[in-house]
Design a protein around this motif. Structure first.
Motif, PDB file in Angstrom:
ATOM      1  N   UNK A  77     -71.433   6.266  49.091  1.00 40.79           N
ATOM      2  CA  UNK A  77     -70.012   6.478  48.822  1.00 40.79           C
ATOM      3  C   UNK A  77     -69.150   5.829  49.905  1.00 40.79           C
ATOM      4  N   UNK A  78     -69.639   5.838  51.155  1.00 47.42           N
ATOM      5  CA  UNK A  78     -68.858   5.217  52.237  1.00 47.42           C
ATOM      6  C   UNK A  78     -68.727   3.710  52.019  1.00 47.42           C
ATOM      7  N   UNK A  79     -69.757   3.076  51.438  1.00 52.44           N
ATOM      8  CA  UNK A  79     -69.672   1.642  51.148  1.00 52.44           C
ATOM      9  C   UNK A  79     -68.634   1.374  50.059  1.00 52.44           C
ATOM     10  N   UNK A  80     -68.570   2.247  49.068  1.00 51.44           N
ATOM     11  CA  UNK A  80     -67.569   2.113  48.012  1.00 51.44           C
ATOM     12  C   UNK A  80     -66.165   2.308  48.605  1.00 51.44           C
ATOM     13  N   UNK A  81     -66.005   3.342  49.425  1.00 52.69           N
ATOM     14  CA  UNK A  81     -64.707   3.598  50.058  1.00 52.69           C
ATOM     15  C   UNK A  81     -64.297   2.426  50.944  1.00 52.69           C
ATOM     16  N   UNK A  82     -65.266   1.848  51.618  1.00 55.67           N
ATOM     17  CA  UNK A  82     -65.018   0.694  52.484  1.00 55.67           C
ATOM     18  C   UNK A  82     -64.496  -0.477  51.647  1.00 55.67           C
ATOM     19  N   UNK A  83     -65.173  -0.752  50.546  1.00 50.19           N
ATOM     20  CA  UNK A  83     -64.776  -1.873  49.679  1.00 50.19           C
ATOM     21  C   UNK A  83     -63.372  -1.652  49.114  1.00 50.19           C
TER      22      UNK A  83
END
Length: 89
Positions: A77-83
């Motif tokens: 989820x952190x990678x999605x939020x980052x993107x």
């Protein structure tokens, strides 16, 4: 009251942008700042309940508080939020 929380999964400015944007939308939360060098989020909360709300929101975004469980879904989820944060800069 001023608060600083150490979080997990903080990688870049995109992450910081998402955190600042999402926390600033919460009632009772102001002056949100993210320090990528120290993995810390600072903000002013108007009550203890607001502090818990921030912790929950950070966890939902994929940035749990240091010491909390950091499961694979939270990391993803952190990678999605980052993107998302990178696209909305």
């Amino acid at each position: 009251m001023e608060n600083t929380l150490k979080i997990q999964n903080l990688k870049c400015g995109g992450c910081a942008n998402t955190i600042i944007t999402q926390l600033s939308k919460l009632d009772g939360i102001s002056e949100v700042q993210v320090n990528n060098d120290t993995d810390e989020v600072s903000f002013i909360a108007s009550s203890e309940n607001d502090l818990e709300t921030v912790k929950n929101k950070l966890s939902q975004l994929g940035y749990p508080i240091d010491g909390d469980a950091n499961s694979l879904p939270k990391k993803a989820k952190s990678f999605v939020s980052c993107a998302v944060g990178r696209m909305t800069k």
